[in-house]
Design an enzyme around this catalytic site. Structure first.
Site, PDB file in Angstrom:
ATOM      1  NE  ARG A 159       0.044   1.455   3.447  1.00 48.71           N
ATOM      2  CZ  ARG A 159       0.965   2.342   3.709  1.00 48.71           C
ATOM      3  NH1 ARG A 159       2.240   1.974   3.890  1.00 48.71           N
ATOM      4  NH2 ARG A 159       0.687   3.625   3.795  1.00 48.71           N
ATOM      5  CB  ALA A 170       0.599   7.029  -3.654  1.00 48.42           C
ATOM      6  NE  ARG A 203      -6.013   0.966  -1.953  1.00 50.30           N
ATOM      7  CZ  ARG A 203      -5.362   1.508  -0.909  1.00 50.30           C
ATOM      8  NH1 ARG A 203      -4.059   1.281  -0.750  1.00 50.30           N
ATOM      9  NH2 ARG A 203      -5.993   2.276  -0.050  1.00 50.30           N
ATOM     10  CD  GLN A 249      -3.464   2.715   6.670  1.00 47.85           C
ATOM     11  OE1 GLN A 249      -4.082   3.137   7.644  1.00 47.85           O
ATOM     12  NE2 GLN A 249      -4.003   2.620   5.472  1.00 47.85           N
ATOM     13  CG  ASP A 285      -2.942   8.177  -1.559  1.00 52.00           C
ATOM     14  OD1 ASP A 285      -2.907   8.694  -0.422  1.00 52.00           O
ATOM     15  OD2 ASP A 285      -2.570   7.017  -1.799  1.00 52.00           O
ATOM     16  CG  ASN A 338      -2.414  11.726   2.558  1.00 52.64           C
ATOM     17  OD1 ASN A 338      -1.848  10.824   1.929  1.00 52.64           O
ATOM     18  ND2 ASN A 338      -2.132  11.960   3.826  1.00 52.64           N
ATOM     19  CE  LYS A 339      -5.405   5.735   4.083  1.00 56.52           C
ATOM     20  NZ  LYS A 339      -6.341   4.878   3.327  1.00 56.52           N
TER      21      LYS A 339
HETATM   22  O1  MRU Z   1      -4.516   3.352   2.027  1.00 51.56           O
HETATM   23  P1  MRU Z   1      -3.024   3.527   2.005  1.00 51.56           P
HETATM   24  O2  MRU Z   1      -2.347   2.953   3.190  1.00 51.56           O
HETATM   25  O3  MRU Z   1      -2.435   3.063   0.706  1.00 51.56           O
HETATM   26  O4  MRU Z   1      -2.862   5.104   2.080  1.00 51.56           O
HETATM   27  C1  MRU Z   1      -1.575   5.655   2.071  1.00 51.56           C
HETATM   28  C2  MRU Z   1      -1.561   7.125   2.206  1.00 51.56           C
HETATM   29  O5  MRU Z   1      -2.579   7.772   2.313  1.00 51.56           O
HETATM   30  C3  MRU Z   1      -0.227   7.792   2.097  1.00 51.56           C
HETATM   31  O6  MRU Z   1      -0.193   8.956   2.858  1.00 51.56           O
HETATM   32  C4  MRU Z   1       0.026   8.154   0.619  1.00 51.56           C
HETATM   33  O7  MRU Z   1      -0.143   7.034  -0.177  1.00 51.56           O
HETATM   34  C5  MRU Z   1       1.357   8.733   0.407  1.00 51.56           C
HETATM   35  S1  MRU Z   1       2.633   7.528   0.522  1.00 51.56           S
HETATM   36  C6  MRU Z   1       4.089   8.299   0.189  1.00 51.56           C
END
Ligand code: MRU
Length: 369
Positions: free
Chosen positions: A54, A56, A95, A208, A249, A259-260
């Site tokens: 997981r 990006a 995704r 995470q 993302d 982002n998350k």
């Molecule tokens: O759902 P995830 O764990 O893939 O989400 C990850 C994030 O939101 C990160 O902040 C994003 O991908 C940036 S990673 C450099």
């Protein structure tokens, strides 16, 4: 980065069998360190979908290796172009929010346009996937150098007392190929002897932050404190946060950042408390085709079970427990949009710019020539 005394990337090719892509199983961390072998397009699809991999940049790299594995599935009966475009569509559908996935898959597919034989398709796809990994590593290194300046400036102002950085989710080396985006400046500051301390949002529902960011920072000796997602506002009001740095993302050409889920609330609190709020991202996370994050970015909706249940470690195994009545209806939005107006700046591999269309296009003008 190091786990124990050994250096790892979050994805690599098995040296003894190049038909195998190896990844660290992020579903098991921090409780078990396990490496998973991916041998087919389906394996890659499942690994991205169930979040074995997981983040990006990493899902982009995994998608790229997925196309490489697709070339290994070609036989004399295969309609090559149809097979590859089906694999690409399938992988991209895993995704929807992170643009890196479609970017990386399409990059490899583009490289294969003029290749005919299965041997040359395989070689070119593998080279392209490795090139993406190297590029993302270099992007993170550069993001580290640029972001370090922000931490150094704050440290100077604080006369050397620790710089308190708040982050959300995991934008560390596990989410990238190495170094991380948010974490690269932090690792560099730590290496330079600048005292830093990281507030790590747990990042419900999948945690995470609690599971991965704490693990990474701990392995690399960075002082950190885990906090519930709702603590950020309080900490900012009490002046316990000097800077917020999060990942991305998908970033629009106008600087809106997906982002998350929960990132937006941190940005609002930072804005209200006049705390600098930065997004660290490689240009592979910028979607130059869109301008309005709220209207144009698809927000992934995940299984409500991730909300109704919490997964953790007990009695020697990973277990899931329900935290609400059996018939509770839950919603699970994976990401949110932080509008550009709440963002102090974007830390990219080319430098730091404001989250405006003018600055973004200027910084990445070479991509349009
Ligand atoms: O759902 P995830 O764990 O893939 O989400 C990850 C994030 O939101 C990160 O902040 C994003 O991908 C940036 S990673 C450099």
């Amino acid at each position: 980065m190091k786990i124990g005394n050994q250096n790892y990337q979050s994805i690599w090719i098995d040296e003894s069998d190049p038909a195998v892509v190896r990844v660290i199983d992020q579903q098991k961390l921090p409780f078990f360190f396990e490496i998973k072998d991916l041998r087919s397009v389906d394996d890659v699809f499942n690994a991205i979908e169930n979040m074995t991999v997981r983040g990006a940049p990493l899902i982009g790299a995994a998608g790229a290796f997925g196309i490489y594995l697709a070339t290994l599935e070609i036989n004399s009966q295969t309609n090559i172009r149809e097979h590859l475009s089906n694999a690409a569509r399938y992988l991209i559908s895993c995704r929807p929010t992170a643009v890196n996935l479609s970017w990386a898959v399409n990059y490899v597919i583009g490289k294969l346009k003029n290749e005919q034989s299965s041997t040359s398709l395989t070689k070119t796809a593998l080279d392209a996937a490795i090139e993406i990994c190297e590029m993302e590593k270099e992007n993170c290194r550069q993001i580290g150098k640029h972001g370090l300046k922000l931490i150094e400036a704050i440290s100077k102002k604080k006369k050397g007392s620790p710089v308190n950085i708040l982050t959300h989710c995991n934008a560390g080396w596990l989410a990238c190929i190495d170094y991380g985006t948010v974490t690269a400046p932090i690792y560099l500051a730590h290496e330079k002897g600048i005292p830093v301390h990281v507030w790590v949002d747990e990042t419900r529902p999948r945690n995470q932050g609690a599971k991965l960011t704490t693990y990474e920072l701990g392995q690399n000796g960075i002082p950190h404190t885990l906090i519930p997602d709702n603590s950020g506002g309080h900490l900012m009001q009490q002046k316990h946060v000097d800077i917020v740095i999060v990942g991305s993302d998908r970033t629009t050409r106008t600087g809106d950042v997906a982002n998350k889920i929960g990132t937006y609330l941190k940005a609002l609190a930072a804005f209200d408390n006049k705390i600098p709020f930065y997004c660290a991202l490689p240009s592979s996370s910028i979607d130059f085709n869109i301008s309005d994050g709220v209207k144009e970015i698809i927000i992934e909706e995940r299984d409500p079970d991730e909300v109704t249940n919490v997964t953790g470690f007990s009695e020697g195994k990973i277990q899931s427990v329900r935290i609400c009545p059996d018939d509770t209806v839950a919603a699970n939005y994976g990401f949110d949009i932080t509008p550009a107006r709440l963002i102090t700046g974007l830390i990219t591999e080319k430098g730091i710019c404001r989250a405006t269309e003018k600055d973004i296009i200027e910084m990445f003008s070479y991509k349009f020539n």
